[in-house]
Structures are given as C-alpha cells and as structure tokens.
Motif scaffolding. Structure first.
Motif, short mmCIF file in Angstrom:
data_model
loop_
_atom_site.label_atom_id
_atom_site.label_comp_id
_atom_site.label_asym_id
_atom_site.label_seq_id
_atom_site.Cartn_x
_atom_site.Cartn_y
_atom_site.Cartn_z
N GLY A 204 121.58 18.54 9.07
CA GLY A 204 122.59 19.22 8.59
C GLY A 204 122.40 19.68 7.13
N GLN A 205 121.96 18.49 6.37
CA GLN A 205 121.36 18.77 5.08
C GLN A 205 120.36 19.83 4.70
N ALA A 206 119.47 19.80 5.73
CA ALA A 206 118.23 20.99 5.89
C ALA A 206 118.79 21.98 5.69
N GLY B 21 115.54 -2.09 6.64
CA GLY B 21 115.63 -0.83 6.89
C GLY B 21 115.59 0.03 8.19
N ASP B 22 115.35 1.18 8.11
CA ASP B 22 115.31 2.01 9.42
C ASP B 22 114.52 1.20 10.85
N VAL B 23 113.34 0.52 10.34
CA VAL B 23 112.37 -0.19 11.44
C VAL B 23 113.17 -1.09 12.08
N GLU C 31 110.03 7.77 12.03
CA GLU C 31 109.26 9.18 11.85
C GLU C 31 109.99 10.04 13.03
N TYR C 32 110.17 11.37 12.51
CA TYR C 32 110.77 12.32 13.36
C TYR C 32 110.00 12.41 14.69
N ARG C 33 110.85 12.55 15.72
CA ARG C 33 110.30 12.86 17.11
C ARG C 33 109.66 14.08 16.98
N LEU D 229 102.28 -1.39 0.56
CA LEU D 229 101.25 -0.56 1.26
C LEU D 229 102.06 0.94 1.63
N GLU D 230 101.51 1.82 1.34
CA GLU D 230 102.21 3.09 1.73
C GLU D 230 101.27 4.34 2.52
N THR D 231 101.43 4.60 3.79
CA THR D 231 100.53 5.48 4.22
C THR D 231 100.58 7.03 3.31
N GLU E 93 124.03 12.60 -0.94
CA GLU E 93 125.22 12.62 -1.55
C GLU E 93 126.37 11.51 -1.31
N ASN E 94 125.94 10.77 -0.50
CA ASN E 94 126.90 9.48 -0.19
C ASN E 94 125.99 8.30 -0.91
N TYR E 95 125.27 8.25 -1.59
CA TYR E 95 124.65 7.07 -2.03
C TYR E 95 125.62 6.46 -3.38
N ARG F 176 120.68 4.58 6.84
CA ARG F 176 121.38 4.83 5.59
C ARG F 176 120.44 4.58 4.45
N VAL F 177 120.30 5.38 3.40
CA VAL F 177 119.62 4.84 2.27
C VAL F 177 120.32 3.43 1.57
N ALA F 178 121.63 3.67 1.47
CA ALA F 178 122.10 2.35 0.96
C ALA F 178 121.98 0.96 1.91
N GLY G 249 109.31 7.57 1.57
CA GLY G 249 109.68 7.59 2.94
C GLY G 249 110.47 8.99 3.26
N GLN G 250 111.51 8.68 4.38
CA GLN G 250 112.20 9.86 4.99
C GLN G 250 113.02 10.23 3.67
N ALA G 251 113.61 9.56 2.96
CA ALA G 251 114.58 9.90 2.01
C ALA G 251 113.90 10.90 1.15
C1 LIG Z 1 116.02 14.94 5.48
C2 LIG Z 1 116.79 13.62 5.32
C3 LIG Z 1 118.09 13.38 4.78
C4 LIG Z 1 118.53 12.07 4.65
N1 LIG Z 1 119.73 12.05 4.11
C5 LIG Z 1 120.45 10.76 4.11
C6 LIG Z 1 121.48 10.90 3.23
O1 LIG Z 1 122.04 11.94 2.66
N2 LIG Z 1 122.21 9.60 3.13
C7 LIG Z 1 121.62 8.49 3.60
O2 LIG Z 1 122.22 7.69 3.38
N3 LIG Z 1 120.48 8.45 4.36
C8 LIG Z 1 119.94 9.82 4.55
N4 LIG Z 1 118.77 9.80 5.44
C9 LIG Z 1 118.22 8.58 6.06
C10 LIG Z 1 117.66 7.78 5.17
O3 LIG Z 1 116.55 8.43 4.19
C11 LIG Z 1 116.79 6.52 5.76
O4 LIG Z 1 117.76 5.84 6.41
C12 LIG Z 1 115.90 5.90 4.69
O5 LIG Z 1 114.93 6.40 4.21
C13 LIG Z 1 115.41 4.66 5.49
O6 LIG Z 1 114.51 4.03 4.46
P1 LIG Z 1 113.27 3.14 4.87
O7 LIG Z 1 112.66 2.41 3.84
O8 LIG Z 1 113.83 2.06 6.06
O9 LIG Z 1 112.44 3.78 5.78
P2 LIG Z 1 111.55 5.15 5.56
O10 LIG Z 1 112.34 6.02 4.64
O11 LIG Z 1 111.50 5.76 6.94
O12 LIG Z 1 110.42 4.59 4.99
C14 LIG Z 1 109.10 4.13 5.52
C15 LIG Z 1 107.99 4.30 4.61
O13 LIG Z 1 106.84 3.29 5.32
C16 LIG Z 1 105.66 4.08 5.40
N5 LIG Z 1 104.93 3.86 6.61
C17 LIG Z 1 105.03 3.88 7.92
N6 LIG Z 1 104.23 3.19 8.69
C18 LIG Z 1 103.37 2.74 7.76
C19 LIG Z 1 102.05 1.86 7.92
N7 LIG Z 1 101.67 1.60 9.07
N8 LIG Z 1 101.48 1.50 6.61
C20 LIG Z 1 102.01 1.96 5.51
N9 LIG Z 1 103.30 2.86 5.37
C21 LIG Z 1 103.82 3.00 6.40
C22 LIG Z 1 106.06 5.62 5.56
O14 LIG Z 1 105.12 6.47 5.22
C23 LIG Z 1 107.47 5.77 4.70
O15 LIG Z 1 107.04 6.16 3.43
C24 LIG Z 1 117.99 11.08 5.39
C25 LIG Z 1 116.86 11.09 6.20
C26 LIG Z 1 116.00 12.14 6.21
C27 LIG Z 1 114.73 12.40 6.81
#
Ligand SMILES: Cc1cc2nc3c(=O)[nH]c(=O)nc-3n(C[C@H](O)[C@H](O)[C@H](O)COP(=O)(O)OP(=O)(O)OC[C@H]3O[C@@H](n4cnc5c(N)ncnc54)[C@H](O)[C@@H]3O)c2cc1C
Length: 559
Positions: free
Chosen positions: A385-387, A524-526, A341-343, A258-260, A274-276, A533-535, A265-267
C-alpha cells in the motif's frame, strides 16, 4: 565561519564554531600541537583518522582527483573536522591540508568516543554536524567512489542501491548519457561486459563487483577484528538488530552486528513510516535506519556490512557464526534478528528480470525512469500500500494486483482510503501476474483475473513485488526450534519436544525471547508470533538485551 563551495543548508549547524568554553572542554580529550603550512592531517583512504579542532590557522578539506583537487570546506579557528565515518573508524573520504602555520587539538578515535559519551552538549553538536556533513557529501556527489554503469543494466541498479542504502556518497556516470563516462571507459578500458564499474579513490577499478568487494574497497568494515569473542553477536541490522546494538553497546557490552546488505532491513525500503511513535509527519525508512546506525556506532557497536551469516555452529560455547567468505565469529550470546524477505513471483523466467524490471522496493529506483510510466505493485499488505501511494506520485498510473478479494484484511485503514481516493491507482483484486516478457529487461506484463479467467497484457517495464515475507532462517541449520512456517520459536511458545530436540539441559525454562538454545535470542520479524511492525522489532531488540545481561552474568538459575 568555515567557507564551503558546497550547496548546503543549515551551514551554522554543519560547520559550527565552538565557543571558548567548548574549546577548553574538548581540549581535555587530546593534545594541543603546532602544525606547519602544507601539513597533511589526513588523507582520503586513511583508516582510524584523528579528529582535529582548529585553534589557529586554516584547514582545507579537499577531494583529490589525480593531479587536481576540489575544495570541500575551508575550516577556520573554532571549527572541527570529521563526518560519520569517524565514528566507525571507516576510511576518510577526503584529504585535510593545513594553510599557513597554526595550532590544533589532535584527538585520537578513542578520545573522540570518550568525548561523545561523556559530554552531552558537545556530543549533540558533533553528532548533528557529522550527520549533516554526510548528507551534504551525498547530495553534492563528493566522496571516494565513482560508479560507471548503464540505466538499462540490472547490476548497475543493484550496485547503486547498495551504496545508497549504506549512505555512501558517490558520483554516477551513465555510459549512454554522460560525456565523462566515455572518457573513463577509454582510460580504464571498460567493455560492455565489465559494467557496472566501481572506481575507488580514483585508482582501484572493480568490474562488476560483488557487495563484498565494494565493502572491502571502500573500507566499510575497516577496523573490525574477527578473532575476538564478543559478548553478543547480532545477526541482521534491521530495526530489531540495530535496536539490540544500541542498547547492548550503550550498556557496555561488546557487540558486533552482521549484515548481509545494508542497515535498515525491510524498513529501509519504506517510503514513509507513519505509525512509528514520535514521528507525527512520518519518516522514511532510510532516514530512520541511518539515524539508528549512527546511534549504534556512537555507543561503540561495530556493524559489519556485506557480512552474511552462513551457518550457526551451536555445538559448543562460545557459539560461532560462520560467514559467507570463511570468517568465523565467536559469541557468548547471539541475537537472531535476520528478519524476513519478500516472497517471489512463481514464474520460470523471473530471475532474468530481477532488478531489470522486477524490484522488491521502490525507494532506490531513479524517479526519472518512472515518470510517465505505468507500473505494477503486487501485494495487499501495508508495504504494498505504501509503495502504491508513493509510486502514484511519480508514475502515470499504478496497477495494484492482489490475490484476495479486497484489502480490508491486510492493510491499515488510512492506506486503503488513500488508494481508494487516488485516481492514479487501480486496484485489481483476485488478480495474479502470469507472464513477464522482454529482451534484456522487462517490457510487457500479463495478468489474469482468477474470478473471470480474463487475461490482459500491457507494456509495463516496472513491477514491484511486495507479497508477504518468508523468514531468513536457513543459516540456523537446526540449531533452534522453528514453527511450521520456519519462524524461530521463543520463550513460552517452546514445547517440551522443542527443548528436547535441541538438547536443552538447564533446569530453568527459556527466558522471554530466548530460543531453544541457552543464550541465543530471536527478535523482530524472524520470531514466531511477532507483530510485523517497526515498533515491535525495536521493542524486542531492546528487551532482549536485558535478558542477554542475565544470561552473561549467570544470574538466571541454572544459567
Ligand atoms: C516497504 C515496507 C514498508 C513498511 N512499512 C512499515 C510501516 O509503515 N510501519 C511499520 O511498523 N512497519 C512497516 N514495515 C514492516 C517493518 O519494516 C518490519 O516489521 C521491520 O523492518 C522488521 O524488522 P527486523 O529487524 O525484524 O527485520 P528486517 O527489517 O527484515 O531486517 C533483517 C535484516 O537482517 C539481514 N539478514 C538476513 N539474513 C541475514 C544473514 N544470514 N546474515 C546477516 N544479515 C542477515 C537482512 O539483510 C536485513 O537487513 C514495512 C516493511 C516494508 C518492506
């Protein structure tokens, strides 16, 4: 060789001609049948379209526009139909009509899936062609969607971002810049208050649509049945959720994601990761997400877009997830991958400028709007920094605002060096935005240096906020134990009090990545303690599926 008027590179990979031996292997998955001149094999908007291999004759794939049409490709013997929509059962983006009498191999969607899973050589050839065809459709603005909007309008920006992040091809017409837009405005009686407008398949007109309405109209979730009890429901299609989906589906589990918003996601907002591991020259988050999404679908995972989990019902098993909009999805196990999500800036008038000057990612904004402009990036982490580095290649100047005294504690060294060495980036430490102003969109930004007390106001129309993230855990409603910042606690981090508070009754302790509810995992991030990190998101997504197997098979003691 197929003929196409599209402007495409790598034509032989996009429209390959199958060899005699490949044709023989592929024929086993469908039936050979004759076709008549003019016969329509599929229409734009059809769901569950079959896959066709041309044996004799030619097949024109066209984009209809009312009474007229545009040729996309003319397939010859040995060519085949399809693009990524075929993997998910989404609606066909084009119409296929036969020229002359001929013969095809007709393969239903289930046959195509078997073919892709069992024949590695053909799977690679088809998957590559499908992905490149979707890219060609996007680049050439072919498809079933037209957006009519204004580049001054925040909702137009949000709609375009939603389509782009979902890799859906569309044509954009700006009411202030395109002649074609004015004709459509008159034909469909579109007023300024109706913008943006989405026209699906040239017929259905949606004014100021929500993401749910867009997904419905374009059939993003076609074929997904809500009533089935799934082995595993993954909430969130970021790197962690997509990884869980790939491993679950490839190991035979019935998985729904399920995806909103959109996969990635954030990635998905990252200009270049560049570090994956495995991508020495870097990969954009959107490209990584697109590949992972297609990979999950290849193995049969279903991904429901614009489907927000509103509440987790953990009162009994199977668990149930209630969606915004009313559907209820039942699951034997749940993977929480809803990320963070971003503050937001703490300013009273912020909402007025969100998507109208204040953005949470830079990737989906029209580059032309930034050319020659000064912009602000707020935040001191890697994403900020990337942005800043990415924007410095487009904008005239980037002001980077951080609350701390420097970047060293929060950012990778390679990014700090690029920022320090760029004459187009000014790092402003101990500085915060204290004012945003403008009429319909952002026009001026005021910031204050906390060390000196000085304020400065500049004519800036674009602010990118990347100030660290809060966990998306509101929908969990007390079902699982959280840490003091709201992240989900798992495994050995769970205390006796945590387990008691959620009535953990099993004799075994929670598994690694398991929450304080049996069969509910967090990745993951939650997840509390996760390395952001993506990895690590991808790694946790894959590991948790091993644990899901253990819970589903009841192997763990006291399951
Ligand atoms: C601009 C940017 C650059 C980055 N660069 C790097 C990098 O170079 N290297 C690196 O290792 N990491 C990087 N990161 C960090 C990395 O993107 C995150 O650590 C990673 O995306 C976390 O993955 P995740 O799947 O846990 O969560 P997220 O990427 O946050 O994905 C969570 C997903 O869940 C969905 N969601 C949330 N709530 C609900 C709900 N109630 N119902 C359904 N869906 C929901 C969201 O819409 C989102 O798509 C970067 C992050 C950002 C924002």
């Amino acid at each position: 060789m197929a003929f196409t008027p599209l402007n495409v590179e790598r034509k032989e990979q996009i429209f390959p001609t199958l060899t005699e031996s490949q044709l023989q292997r592929i024929s086993r998955f469908g039936t050979r049948r004759t076709v008549k001149d003019g016969e329509i094999l599929f229409r734009q908007g059809d769901e569950g379209t079959h896959f066709f291999v041309i044996l004799q004759g030619e097949l024109d794939v066209v984009q209809p526009h009312g009474e007229t049409e545009t040729l996309i490709v003319r397939h010859q013997p040995g060519n085949f139909t399809g693009e990524t929509a075929m993997l998910s059962g989404r609606r066909a983006l084009a119409t296929g009509r036969f020229r002359g009498d001929g013969e095809v191999v007709d393969i239903p969607p289930s046959g195509l899936r078997n073919l892709i899973v069992t024949d590695a050589e053909l799977s690679e050839l088809l998957m590559r062609a499908f992905i490149l065809r979707r890219v060609a459709l996007i680049n050439n603005h072919f498809g079933d969607a037209v957006v009519v909007g204004s580049h001054h309008c925040a909702r137009t920006q949000a709609l375009r971002e939603f389509l782009e992040r979902n890799a859906h091809p569309y044509t954009y017409l700006d009411v202030e810049q395109d002649e074609g837009a004015r004709a459509l405005v008159e034909r469909f009686q579109i007023g300024p208050q109706d913008i943006p407008v989405l026209i699906c398949r040239g017929t259905k007109v949606l004014k100021v649509p929500t993401n749910e309405e867009v997904a419905e109209c374009l059939g993003f979730n076609a074929g997904i049945v809500c009533s089935a009890v799934r082995d595993v429901v993954v909430v969130g299609a970021g790197p962690a959720g997509l990884s869980a989906a790939v491993y679950a589906a490839s190991e035979g589990l019935d998985v729904l994601v399920l995806e909103t918003n959109a996969p990635g996601g954030q990635a998905g907002y990252s200009a270049k990761i560049e570090n994956y591991l495995g991508f020495p020259t870097g990969i954009s988050g959107q490209a990584l997400a697109g590949r992972a999404f297609t990979q999950a679908q290849k193995f049969g995972a279903e991904v429901a877009i614009a489907s927000k989990a509103a509440r987790l019902d953990c009162s009994g098993r199977p668990y149930a997830i209630e969606l915004e909009g009313g559907h209820r999805i039942r699951a034997r196990s749940v993977v929480i991958a809803s990320g963070a999500e971003y503050r937001k800036l703490d300013l009273a008038n912020l909402a007025r400028f969100e998507n109208a000057g204040v953005f949470y990612g830079a990737m989906f904004l029209d580059k032309k709007l930034l050319e020659g402009a000064e912009v602000v990036v707020v935040g001191g982490g890697n994403s900020a920094g990337q942005a800043a580095v990415y924007l410095s290649g487009i904008a005239a100047h980037v002001h980077m605002l951080v609350r701390a005294g420097g970047l060293a504690d929060s950012m990778s060294r390679y990014l700090i060096r690029r920022i320090e060495e760029s004459p187009k980036i000014t790092l402003r430490t101990r500085t915060e935005i204290v004012g945003l102003s403008g009429s319909t969109e952002l026009e001026r930004v005021r910031w204050r240096n906390g060390a000196t007390g000085e304020t400065e106001e500049r004519p800036i129309r674009h602010v990118f906020c990347m100030m660290g993230a809060s966990p998306c855990t509101r929908w969990l409603e007390g079902c699982v134990a959280l840490d003091d910042k709201g992240f989900v606690k798992t495994g050995q981090d769970l205390t006796h009090e945590d387990l008691a508070s959620t009535d953990w009754t099993l004799s075994r302790p929670p598994l690694l990545l398991e929450t304080s509810r049996p069969g509910i995992f967090a990745v993951g991030d939650v997840r509390s303690g996760n390395v952001k990190r993506v990895a690590s998101a991808v790694g946790e997504g894959s590991i948790c599926i091993q644990l899901v197997h253990r819970v589903l098979s009841g192997v763990s003691s006291g399951a």
